[in-house]
Design a protein around this motif. Structure first.
Motif, short mmCIF file in Angstrom:
data_model
loop_
_atom_site.label_atom_id
_atom_site.label_comp_id
_atom_site.label_asym_id
_atom_site.label_seq_id
_atom_site.Cartn_x
_atom_site.Cartn_y
_atom_site.Cartn_z
N UNK A 110 28.42 79.31 3.66
CA UNK A 110 28.54 80.08 4.89
C UNK A 110 29.13 79.16 5.96
N UNK A 111 30.32 79.53 6.43
CA UNK A 111 31.06 78.72 7.40
C UNK A 111 30.81 79.32 8.78
N UNK A 112 30.09 78.57 9.63
CA UNK A 112 29.68 79.15 10.90
C UNK A 112 30.14 78.36 12.12
N UNK A 113 31.05 77.42 11.94
CA UNK A 113 31.55 76.69 13.09
C UNK A 113 32.63 75.71 12.72
N UNK A 114 33.25 75.13 13.76
CA UNK A 114 34.32 74.16 13.56
C UNK A 114 34.21 73.12 14.69
N UNK A 115 33.07 72.45 14.73
CA UNK A 115 32.78 71.52 15.82
C UNK A 115 33.76 70.36 15.88
N UNK A 116 34.39 70.03 14.77
CA UNK A 116 35.35 68.93 14.75
C UNK A 116 36.63 69.28 15.49
N UNK A 117 36.88 70.55 15.74
CA UNK A 117 38.11 71.06 16.36
C UNK A 117 39.33 70.80 15.48
N UNK A 118 39.11 70.50 14.23
CA UNK A 118 40.21 70.24 13.29
C UNK A 118 40.34 71.41 12.32
N UNK A 119 41.58 71.78 11.94
CA UNK A 119 41.78 72.88 10.99
C UNK A 119 41.03 72.62 9.69
N UNK A 120 40.42 73.66 9.18
CA UNK A 120 39.67 73.53 7.93
C UNK A 120 40.60 73.22 6.77
N UNK A 121 40.12 72.39 5.85
CA UNK A 121 40.92 71.98 4.70
C UNK A 121 40.22 72.38 3.41
#
Length: 309
Positions: free
Chosen positions: A218-229
């Motif tokens: 379950x993907x619930x955020x992107x705190x790194x601010x980097x595009x998901x890989x």
């Protein structure tokens, strides 16, 4: 009344400003704010604020104007609320389906830490289904969501591995029921039946590589601010699995009911909000800087002075 408003480009992203008092709709109450919590996602929104938008989604205080349609709590009741915006203020209008009354012994500085992080954790667990005996991995676990998630998942019987930047930031998670702390997803042995991923970037792919066959991520955020890989041809981890993008606002249970659940768990000693620091609301810019620097474990809460007589 006074409220924090976006500055759009100044040294501090917000300024304490005189604004109009709330104009509630028929099914909204006006809350005199005693305390509010700040969230990392709000710091991102402050970078390019929408016209007319003001930050603030987690509040606790007292109803000073009841809903004109007769619904919701009456004047004088202490409540926790989850407004759409504008909670970093002396007063805020909150829909009655987004407030829950507080018991006498629950302090507003604790209740204010519940809404966004607590609702997210509760709804993540609902999405994942029964967790008893299952191995669970959560990334970015030292934030507000992570602390609630770990305690609630462990209470269900899950074996929880929590990924944090440093052991010091994660020590409270062990007390709340985490099985182990990891400082990198790649340190986890796996396979994990369920993964809760909030960092994005390369971490999403690393987390998938630790997923069990037919597991759930379950993907619930992107705190790194980097595009998901993610690489489809990287066959580490489960060859088949489910990737679900999660939005805490997409649910069938009203905020009021889920807030009532969180309040009941806290009042009963079964959920323990991690409030890292409590400051006067004039320290909000300072606290936002600490939040961005990852110096806050769990939640930070700001207190609003009571109105003068």
């Amino acid at each position: 009344m006074l409220a924090w408003t976006p500055t759009e480009g100044a040294d501090d992203p917000i300024a304490l400003t005189e604004v109009d008092a709330p104009r509630p709709g028929p099914s909204e109450v006006v809350v005199q704010v005693a305390a509010y919590s700040v969230n990392r996602g709000e710091t991102f929104l402050l970078e390019a604020p929408r016209p007319g938008w003001r930050p603030g989604r987690d509040v606790a205080g007292t109803v000073v104007q009841a809903a004109s349609d007769g619904s919701g709590p009456p004047v004088g009741r202490r409540v926790v609320g989850h407004p759409a915006q504008g909670g970093w203020a002396e007063q805020v209008a909150v829909p009655v389906d987004a407030v829950s009354e507080l018991p006498p012994d629950l302090e507003p500085t604790v209740a204010a830490a519940l809404p966004l992080a607590g609702l997210t954790a509760l709804r993540l667990l609902r999405t994942m289904g029964p967790l008893a005996g299952r191995r669970v991995l959560i990334t970015g676990a030292a934030g507000g969501v992570g602390h609630y998630f770990v305690e609630l998942a462990a209470a269900q019987g899950a074996v929880v591995s929590a990924v944090v930047s440093t052991p010091a930031r994660g020590r409270r998670l062990l007390e709340l029921g985490a099985h182990e702390l990891l400082t990198s997803v790649e340190d986890g042995n796996g396979p994990y039946d369920v993964v809760a991923e909030s960092v994005g970037g390369a971490v999403l792919g690393q987390a998938w590589s630790r997923l069990a066959q037919r597991g759930l991520l379950v993907w619930f955020g992107q705190a790194s601010r980097e595009p998901a890989q993610l690489d489809f041809f990287d066959w580490r981890g489960g060859a088949s699995g489910t990737l679900r993008k999660f939005d805490a606002s997409d649910g069938d249970v009203p905020d009021a009911l889920d807030l009532a659940t969180l309040v009941r768990l806290v009042a009963g000693g079964r959920l323990h909000p991690e409030v890292d620091r409590v400051r006067d609301w004039r320290a909000t810019p300072e606290v936002l800087r600490a939040l961005l620097a990852r110096e806050v474990r769990g939640n930070a809460v700001l207190t609003v002075p009571a109105p003068s007589a």
